[in-house]
Each structure stands twice: as C-alpha cells, then as structure tokens.
Design a protein around this motif. Structure first.
Motif, PDB file in Angstrom:
ATOM      1  N   TYR A 124     -11.004  25.478 -31.337  1.00 16.17           N
ATOM      2  CA  TYR A 124      -9.826  24.960 -30.604  1.00 16.17           C
ATOM      3  C   TYR A 124      -8.765  26.052 -30.441  1.00 16.17           C
ATOM      4  CZ  TYR A 124     -12.285  20.957 -32.582  1.00 16.17           C
ATOM      5  OH  TYR A 124     -13.260  20.079 -32.983  1.00 16.17           O
ATOM      6  N   GLY A 125      -9.204  27.259 -30.015  1.00 13.17           N
ATOM      7  CA  GLY A 125      -8.366  28.435 -30.066  1.00 13.17           C
ATOM      8  C   GLY A 125      -7.425  28.612 -28.886  1.00 13.17           C
ATOM      9  N   TYR A 126      -6.476  29.536 -29.106  1.00  7.38           N
ATOM     10  CA  TYR A 126      -5.401  29.776 -28.138  1.00  7.38           C
ATOM     11  C   TYR A 126      -4.869  31.196 -28.324  1.00  7.38           C
ATOM     12  CZ  TYR A 126      -0.737  29.242 -26.023  1.00  7.38           C
ATOM     13  OH  TYR A 126       0.404  29.382 -25.259  1.00  7.38           O
ATOM     14  N   ASN A 169       0.515  23.270 -27.637  1.00  8.38           N
ATOM     15  CA  ASN A 169      -0.794  23.551 -27.050  1.00  8.38           C
ATOM     16  C   ASN A 169      -1.844  22.717 -27.755  1.00  8.38           C
ATOM     17  OD1 ASN A 169      -3.437  25.366 -27.857  1.00  8.38           O
ATOM     18  ND2 ASN A 169      -3.027  25.365 -25.662  1.00  8.38           N
ATOM     19  N   CYS A 170      -2.781  22.147 -26.976  1.00 16.70           N
ATOM     20  CA  CYS A 170      -3.862  21.371 -27.575  1.00 16.70           C
ATOM     21  C   CYS A 170      -5.167  21.655 -26.838  1.00 16.70           C
ATOM     22  CB  CYS A 170      -3.557  19.874 -27.534  1.00 16.70           C
ATOM     23  SG  CYS A 170      -4.775  18.877 -28.427  1.00 16.70           S
ATOM     24  N   ASN A 171      -6.217  21.969 -27.610  1.00 18.87           N
ATOM     25  CA  ASN A 171      -7.540  22.223 -27.048  1.00 18.87           C
ATOM     26  C   ASN A 171      -8.635  21.348 -27.658  1.00 18.87           C
ATOM     27  OD1 ASN A 171      -7.023  24.211 -25.047  1.00 18.87           O
ATOM     28  ND2 ASN A 171      -6.626  25.688 -26.684  1.00 18.87           N
ATOM     29  N   ASN A 172      -8.236  20.399 -28.488  1.00 20.63           N
ATOM     30  CA  ASN A 172      -9.173  19.390 -28.999  1.00 20.63           C
ATOM     31  C   ASN A 172      -8.763  18.065 -28.374  1.00 20.63           C
ATOM     32  OD1 ASN A 172     -10.854  17.662 -30.357  1.00 20.63           O
ATOM     33  ND2 ASN A 172     -10.191  18.237 -32.417  1.00 20.63           N
ATOM     34  N   GLY A 174      -1.252  23.256 -31.688  1.00 27.22           N
ATOM     35  CA  GLY A 174      -0.169  24.143 -32.070  1.00 27.22           C
ATOM     36  C   GLY A 174       1.148  23.601 -31.550  1.00 27.22           C
ATOM     37  N   CYS A 175       2.228  23.804 -32.303  1.00 25.78           N
ATOM     38  CA  CYS A 175       3.506  23.215 -31.905  1.00 25.78           C
ATOM     39  C   CYS A 175       4.660  24.007 -32.490  1.00 25.78           C
ATOM     40  CB  CYS A 175       3.587  21.755 -32.356  1.00 25.78           C
ATOM     41  SG  CYS A 175       3.334  21.524 -34.144  1.00 25.78           S
ATOM     42  N   GLU A 176       5.795  23.938 -31.802  1.00 23.02           N
ATOM     43  CA  GLU A 176       6.972  24.697 -32.242  1.00 23.02           C
ATOM     44  C   GLU A 176       8.222  24.082 -31.649  1.00 23.02           C
ATOM     45  OE1 GLU A 176       7.420  29.345 -33.193  1.00 23.02           O
ATOM     46  OE2 GLU A 176       6.794  28.893 -31.146  1.00 23.02           O
ATOM     47  N   TYR A 177       9.292  24.092 -32.433  1.00 22.90           N
ATOM     48  CA  TYR A 177      10.605  23.724 -31.912  1.00 22.90           C
ATOM     49  C   TYR A 177      11.675  24.267 -32.853  1.00 22.90           C
ATOM     50  CZ  TYR A 177      14.538  21.380 -29.845  1.00 22.90           C
ATOM     51  OH  TYR A 177      15.731  21.142 -29.216  1.00 22.90           O
ATOM     52  N   GLY A 178      12.708  24.849 -32.261  1.00 24.31           N
ATOM     53  CA  GLY A 178      13.832  25.314 -33.057  1.00 24.31           C
ATOM     54  C   GLY A 178      15.044  25.589 -32.204  1.00 24.31           C
ATOM     55  N   LEU A 227      13.022  27.008 -37.357  1.00 22.46           N
ATOM     56  CA  LEU A 227      12.064  27.059 -36.258  1.00 22.46           C
ATOM     57  C   LEU A 227      10.765  26.410 -36.747  1.00 22.46           C
ATOM     58  CD1 LEU A 227      11.332  27.991 -33.401  1.00 22.46           C
ATOM     59  CD2 LEU A 227      10.743  30.230 -34.361  1.00 22.46           C
ATOM     60  N   PHE A 228      10.644  25.103 -36.504  1.00 22.73           N
ATOM     61  CA  PHE A 228       9.451  24.365 -36.914  1.00 22.73           C
ATOM     62  C   PHE A 228       8.229  24.944 -36.199  1.00 22.73           C
ATOM     63  CE2 PHE A 228      12.617  21.029 -37.788  1.00 22.73           C
ATOM     64  CZ  PHE A 228      12.159  20.508 -38.992  1.00 22.73           C
ATOM     65  N   ASN A 229       7.165  25.223 -36.954  1.00 21.35           N
ATOM     66  CA  ASN A 229       5.935  25.731 -36.359  1.00 21.35           C
ATOM     67  C   ASN A 229       4.750  25.116 -37.091  1.00 21.35           C
ATOM     68  OD1 ASN A 229       3.581  27.735 -36.084  1.00 21.35           O
ATOM     69  ND2 ASN A 229       5.020  28.482 -34.551  1.00 21.35           N
ATOM     70  N   GLY A 230       3.795  24.596 -36.330  1.00 25.41           N
ATOM     71  CA  GLY A 230       2.642  23.943 -36.932  1.00 25.41           C
ATOM     72  C   GLY A 230       1.375  24.143 -36.125  1.00 25.41           C
TER      73      GLY A 230
END
Length: 375
Positions: free
Chosen positions: A205-207, A224-227, A368-372, A336-339
């Motif tokens: 499920y790469g990016y 981003n989502c690939n699954n 993958g996700c991010e917000y800040g 900066l939330f990152n997951g």
C-alpha cells in the motif's frame, strides 16, 4: 500515470535563492509484515536536504541553542525514518552537505551510504537513548532501522500549473508538491531494532511524493490511501488511489485560505479537484476534528462532473507529532499529527441530469495522514 522522466521529482536546490533558504525531500511510506508473527507495521522513510549552500564540515543544526541565539540557519542532509502504531518512532540521522551526491535522468541520490533512485532505496538510521536525550537539536527518538527495497510506481499525479516551470523559477510558492508515486508497491525487507519485516508488493500500500520550497504551510493537511475496497467487500482495487494535500498555500508572500488538491483514481480513471484549475469549477471544503482518542478528516470536493465525500480517522495512540524545522531554523509546527494507520470511507458521485448521483462507496485503511497548525 507513470511514464517519461518528470523533472518535478528532481533535486530543486541547485539554483537561485533556495540554495541558501530552501529544503527538498523525497517521502516514502508503506506497510510491512513481521516475518515471525505476520503482524502489520507501517513505515516511513524520508531523504531530506536543507540549505545546501550554507553547509560546513559537518551538519549545522537549527535547533542547537547557540545557533538559535546567533541566528545561524540550519544546513545538512538528513535521513528521517520511523514507524507508526505501537512501535512508533521518528529517527533522524544528520550528515554534512558534502556527503550528498545527486544525478538526474533518472533520479539517483546518495546521503552518506544511503541510496535512492526511482526504483530502489536502501539505508539505515541509528540513534542511542543517550544521544536522543542529550541532543534535543536532533529532534529524534532512539532506535535502529535498516531497509533494502525496490519500488514500482503505478499511478502518479502532477499538480500542473501550481508547480510549473515558470512558478518554480520565480519561487512563487513557499511550498511545492509533486506526487511521483501516488500508488506504489514496495518489495524487500526492513529491520526495526530486533525485528525483521517483509515488504510484500501487493500488500505494501505504498506511496512516494516530494515537497520543496522556502517554508511550510499552516494548516498542513495530507491524506493518502492505497488499500481501498468497495464497501462490504475485501478485494483491494488495484488501480484505485486517494490523495489530497494543501491547507493554506502562500504565493508571492500572500496566503490563500483553505486551498487543497484532491485526486482520486478509480481503476485508472482520474477524478481531479485542483484549485489551480479554476476553469473546472472546483470547490472544496475540509474540516479537521480532534476527538479525545482519535483525529478526523472530513473533506468534500466537487466540480462540474463529479463529487467526493471523504471521512477518515486515525487513533492518536498510533500517531507521531512530526518534527521539522524550516530553512530559517524555526520550529513552528509542534503539533503536526502524522500517521500511517488511518481508515475511513469515500463516496464517489457523478453528475447526471444536473444532479450528483452516488456511483460507488468505498472503504479504506492503511492510510497516511497529517494535519498541523503553527503554534
């Protein structure tokens, strides 16, 4: 789509003011599986260059207290790697700029013994508990990660005019974005401390994307989502991918409020919502909600032909607060939330006879996700 060499995935700090006030990084994220237990583990790897024309015999740390007091800007090459979930960590290894080497067509770069091209990446990061504690300027957790990987980039996205040759030449935007591997597969191994993980292409499920510029954005949003599957089914759609990013672009020093790019490939067909392509009648809204135990992204994007409704969440316990300093040596993003383990739903509508009609409903995970926002 993948095809000929794209200059926007090249190194961007060779000329102009970005040599002394600029950053450039190549980001990779994917999922692996413990060779003994089969347990999932999400990883990220980033190859990063900061203010190359200011470099000295060793890395210059922007968060070193004496440098902050004297106004000394950072300059280094950096390998940033880590994980999300129960093993979450971000590990930084800094190098002197002169250890960085680069070739174009196709992309090839080295930072010390760490290597990156369009089809391969290898390297390692190591940080002791003592060094992590005694050197806050490293902005790093402790741990060891080693990787040896191949990449196959299946779907790409070019943001278009917003990162065109002219606007790059003029350094119009503070922060640029290019998505060379919107959907990518990774293959190989990663070793995390004393565990080994298989990276299996069809389940990775790469990016891969990159950012460059002279500063960051606030708010900073990415997903981003690939699954992705049809709702209620389990078969992963091979050529379906979601990606969105932006927040508050700054162009020629002036911020543009609430602007994002949203892209959704469904089995190879692109549904695009790009604010710079104003002639397509694009409108978008996004909301980030911080709950007690999780965070949530709500995005609605539509144009004259289609609409997307996106609702994704990620558990706080699985996430990191990412550490970045800008080319001035300022660390303005401290939440900066990152997951890499987000999950949610996507609804795709197409316009027929003047009305948006639901075409498909999807479920996604391993996102993958991010917000800040700046302090």
């Amino acid at each position: 789509m993948m095809g000929k060499h794209n200059k926007k995935n090249d190194y961007m700090l060779e000329h102009g003011k970005l040599k002394k006030q600029g950053y450039d990084w190549w980001w990779h994220s994917f999922t692996g599986y413990d060779v003994e237990t089969g347990e999932e583990q999400a990883f990220f790897i980033e190859y990063y260059i900061m203010n190359p024309a200011l470099g000295g015999d060793g890395p210059i740390y922007g968060q070193l207290e004496q440098h902050k007091q004297q106004g000394i800007k950072p300059s280094y090459a950096l390998i940033k790697a880590g994980t999300w979930g129960k093993n979450k960590c971000q590990i930084h290894n800094f190098y002197a700029i002169h250890t960085f080497a680069y070739k174009k067509k196709p992309l090839q770069l080295k930072i010390g013994d760490n290597y990156l091209s369009e089809t391969k990446l290898s390297g390692k990061v190591m940080m002791t508990e003592i060094d992590s504690k005694d050197h806050p300027e490293y902005m790093s957790d402790a741990g060891n990660i080693l990787w040896q990987l191949k990449i196959n980039k299946i779907l790409s996205y070019d943001v278009g005019y917003g990162a065109s040759w002219l606007l790059r030449k003029l350094n119009a935007f503070d922060m640029y974005w290019h998505v060379q591997g919107m959907k990518a597969t990774y293959e190989g191994i990663v070793k995390l401390n004393d565990r080994t993980y298989n990276i299996i292409p069809e389940k990775s499920y790469g990016y891969q994307d990159k950012n460059w510029g002279c500063d960051f954005t606030s708010p900073w949003i990415w997903l981003n989502c690939n699954n992705i599957t049809y709702k209620g089914t389990e078969e992963v759609l091979e050529r379906t991918s979601l990606d969105l990013g932006g927040g508050r672009p700054v162009i020629f020093g002036k911020p543009i409020e609430g602007k994002i790019l949203t892209m959704f490939y469904h089995e190879g067909k692109l549904y695009e919502y790009n604010f710079s392509k104003f002639w397509k009648g694009v409108e978008q809204s996004f909301e980030f909600i911080e709950h007690e135990d999780e965070v949530q992204w709500l995005v609605t994007s539509f144009n004259r032909h289609s609409k997307l409704e996106i609702d994704f969440r990620c558990k706080k316990e699985d996430m990191l607060f990412f550490n970045y300093e800008n080319p001035h040596g300022e660390k303005r993003h401290n939440r900066l939330f990152n997951g890499g383990t987000a999950y949610g739903t996507i609804k795709l509508y197409e316009k027929k006879r003047g009305q948006y009609q639901l075409l498909h409903e999807f479920e996604g995970k391993n996102a993958g996700c991010e917000y800040g926002e700046y302090d």
